[in-house]
Design an enzyme around this catalytic site. Structure first.
Site, PDB file in Angstrom:
ATOM      1  N   GLU B  28       0.966  -1.345  -0.103  1.00 21.08           N
ATOM      2  CA  GLU B  28       0.616   0.019   0.186  1.00 21.08           C
ATOM      3  C   GLU B  28       0.807   1.019   0.417  1.00 21.08           C
ATOM      4  O   GLU B  28       1.441   1.417   0.997  1.00 21.08           O
ATOM      5  CB  GLU B  28      -0.764   0.107   1.449  1.00 21.08           C
ATOM      6  CG  GLU B  28      -2.414  -0.914   1.131  1.00 21.08           C
ATOM      7  CD  GLU B  28      -2.716  -2.029   2.613  1.00 21.08           C
ATOM      8  OE1 GLU B  28      -1.879  -1.557   3.812  1.00 21.08           O
ATOM      9  OE2 GLU B  28      -3.028  -2.148   2.703  1.00 21.08           O
ATOM     10  N   SER B  56      -5.874  -4.130   0.534  1.00 15.16           N
ATOM     11  CA  SER B  56      -6.085  -5.444   0.621  1.00 15.16           C
ATOM     12  C   SER B  56      -5.577  -6.973   1.431  1.00 15.16           C
ATOM     13  O   SER B  56      -4.595  -7.733   0.018  1.00 15.16           O
ATOM     14  CB  SER B  56      -7.085  -5.399  -0.632  1.00 15.16           C
ATOM     15  OG  SER B  56      -5.669  -6.127  -1.482  1.00 15.16           O
ATOM     16  N   GLU B  57      -4.698  -6.820   2.016  1.00 14.96           N
ATOM     17  CA  GLU B  57      -3.744  -7.550   1.974  1.00 14.96           C
ATOM     18  C   GLU B  57      -4.519  -9.074   2.287  1.00 14.96           C
ATOM     19  O   GLU B  57      -3.084  -9.202   1.978  1.00 14.96           O
ATOM     20  CB  GLU B  57      -3.491  -7.390   3.818  1.00 14.96           C
ATOM     21  CG  GLU B  57      -2.994  -6.047   4.427  1.00 14.96           C
ATOM     22  CD  GLU B  57      -4.311  -4.810   4.858  1.00 14.96           C
ATOM     23  OE1 GLU B  57      -5.125  -5.593   4.481  1.00 14.96           O
ATOM     24  OE2 GLU B  57      -3.689  -3.521   4.912  1.00 14.96           O
ATOM     25  N   PHE B  85      -1.198 -10.058  11.044  1.00 10.69           N
ATOM     26  CA  PHE B  85      -2.587 -11.451  12.006  1.00 10.69           C
ATOM     27  C   PHE B  85      -2.920 -11.453  10.501  1.00 10.69           C
ATOM     28  O   PHE B  85      -4.119 -12.495  10.579  1.00 10.69           O
ATOM     29  CB  PHE B  85      -3.358 -10.427  12.987  1.00 10.69           C
ATOM     30  CG  PHE B  85      -2.640 -10.264  14.540  1.00 10.69           C
ATOM     31  CD1 PHE B  85      -1.125 -11.212  14.400  1.00 10.69           C
ATOM     32  CD2 PHE B  85      -2.245  -9.176  15.080  1.00 10.69           C
ATOM     33  CE1 PHE B  85      -0.991 -10.806  15.406  1.00 10.69           C
ATOM     34  CE2 PHE B  85      -1.564  -8.936  15.797  1.00 10.69           C
ATOM     35  CZ  PHE B  85      -0.749  -9.874  16.198  1.00 10.69           C
ATOM     36  N   HIS B 127      -1.920  -1.557  16.800  1.00  9.94           N
ATOM     37  CA  HIS B 127      -0.738  -1.147  15.816  1.00  9.94           C
ATOM     38  C   HIS B 127       0.999  -1.094  16.492  1.00  9.94           C
ATOM     39  O   HIS B 127       1.192  -1.140  15.825  1.00  9.94           O
ATOM     40  CB  HIS B 127      -0.808   0.635  15.672  1.00  9.94           C
ATOM     41  CG  HIS B 127      -2.087   0.292  14.532  1.00  9.94           C
ATOM     42  ND1 HIS B 127      -3.304   0.908  15.299  1.00  9.94           N
ATOM     43  CD2 HIS B 127      -2.014   0.457  13.555  1.00  9.94           C
ATOM     44  CE1 HIS B 127      -4.406   1.021  14.592  1.00  9.94           C
ATOM     45  NE2 HIS B 127      -3.765   0.745  13.491  1.00  9.94           N
TER      46      HIS B 127
END
Lengths: 114, 319
Positions: B28, B56-57, B85, B127
């Site tokens: 990204e 859109s990992e 994760f 984060h």
């Protein structure tokens, strides 16, 4: 950092698709404005509450980590006052008590990340 | 040459892309170089190899694994460590297992790069994790460079490696700069580095904590001679280097930014206790069990392993 891959036209166009105003248009007249006013008021009160509160204490850094009050082990055993294994089983007894022991100590070493 | 950590990652990507046309990058905002390591890559190598993706990992991680299976050497840049994760299934249950499950017919030469892992000021609960031990536990090759030259050399080796490798670039190490007077070169995965020789205690430090360990070693020098060992790669781990260091010192402290339970420090202590020379019970300094880093900075700091705890632990193993 300027992200140049979107044109101003594209950004403006997509602002027109903002789901909040679109959903608001489906509500009974006046309700959206009423909700906005209510949320604005709640946010202002929350801000006032936060600014008037004491700064949080490092001892409580892991308060509420578990709903049943389970206290986690600290990150370093054997430093002054560390409950070590006691923290593992002290599920109910320790609930609401001071945070993981040893935390204050490490807070003193805040030089941690220069 | 004065080299920053982020610039070193940028150099490693640039050199790998220039050397091997199979190398490509997904992520990204990589076209804009938002995080730093991909700066200017789009201009030089074009959108066919520097592929800006939407948020859109799961989709682009699967796409990169597919590209790796069919002969590319993709690098994925993740903007925050917690995104791992989201793609744990693809990395651990798919990419990691393909070689064995196909009897060696398939390989996944994929590199996942996380510039800014661990805590960043005010990034709070969702984060700020540092999940390198999870990948080492799952058996995925895992690298945590502490210095700019190690960042360059280990990223080069990760990209050249035939297996999936996750490279964590700790946020707290990104400001580190280094004067480099030699040519940058790949550093083999699985080799530790002794940053400082010592005779009394071996401190194993992971990632940015190497710099904390060096500061503590300097501070304690008048009373205790501390050896600082940086494993650099957590899986595969350089066990012979640790054994050799413990032959010299016989005492061990590990400082590790993982949660305590099942963190890499636990594995290091266990292996040392089982197989190596120890004159005193070893110690570790970690995050508490199950840590969620709070937003408030004094609370965030209080939960991370620090110099004060490390000093106490080094003194404790000397008793």
């Amino acid at each position: 950092m300027k992200l140049r891959y979107r044109t101003p036209e594209e950004i403006t166009d997509w602002r027109g698709h903002d789901p909040l105003p679109r959903a608001a248009a489906l509500l009974p007249p006046g309700l959206a404005a009423q909700l906005d006013a209510s949320v604005t008021e709640q946010l202002a009160a929350a801000r006032e509450f936060a600014l008037a509160s004491e700064h949080p204490s490092p001892e409580g850094a892991l308060d509420h980590l578990y709903a049943d009050g389970l206290r986690p082990r600290a990150g370093a055993a054997g430093t002054a006052g560390t409950a070590g294994t006691a923290g593992v089983s002290g599920v109910s007894a320790a609930a609401g008590a001071a945070g993981p022991v040893g935390v204050t100590e490490s807070a003193a070493g805040t030089g941690a990340r220069a | 040459m004065r080299l920053s950590y982020t610039k070193a990652l940028n150099r490693a990507l640039t050199d790998a892309l220039a050397e091997d046309p199979a190398v490509c990058v997904f992520g990204e905002d990589i076209g804009a170089g938002l995080a730093g390591p991909t700066l200017n890559l789009l201009d030089r190598f074009g959108p066919g190899r520097i592929v800006d993706t939407p948020l859109s990992e799961q989709a682009f991680t699967s796409m990169a694994i597919g590209a790796a299976l069919t002969g590319r050497r993709p690098v994925i840049e993740f903007q925050i460590p917690s995104l791992l994760f989201l793609v744990f299934e693809q990395l651990v249950n798919q990419a990691h297992k393909f070689s064995l499950m196909t009897g060696g017919q398939a390989a996944v030469p994929l590199t996942c790069l996380v510039p800014g892992s661990g805590s960043r000021d005010g990034w709070a609960g969702q984060h700020s994790d540092h999940p390198y031990s999870l990948f080492a536990h799952a058996g995925v090759k895992t690298v945590v460079p502490a210095t700019p030259t190690d960042a360059y050399g280990l990223l080069r080796s990760a990209i050249a490696d035939p297996d999936p490798v996750v490279v964590f670039a700790p946020a707290a190490a990104l400001p580190v700069r280094e004067t480099v007077t030699w040519e940058l070169a790949p550093i083999p995965l699985g080799t530790a580095r002794i940053h400082r020789a010592g005779a009394d205690v071996t401190v194993v430090a992971v990632g940015h904590l190497v710099h904390e360990a060096l500061a503590v070693a300097e501070e304690l020098a008048p009373e205790i001679s501390v050896e600082v060992l940086d494993p650099r790669t957590l899986h595969p781990f350089d066990w012979p280097a640790l054994a050799a260091s413990l032959e010299r010192t016989g005492r061990l402290v590990v400082v590790d930014d993982s949660n305590r339970s099942c963190g890499i420090a636990a594995e290091i202590l266990a292996t040392a206790a089982e197989e190596m020379r120890l004159l005193a019970p070893p110690r570790r300094v970690t995050r508490p069990d199950g840590t969620v880093l709070p937003f408030a900075l004094p609370l965030d700091r209080a939960l991370q392993p620090g110099r004060h705890q490390l000093r106490d632990a080094v003194r404790a193993v000397m008793k």
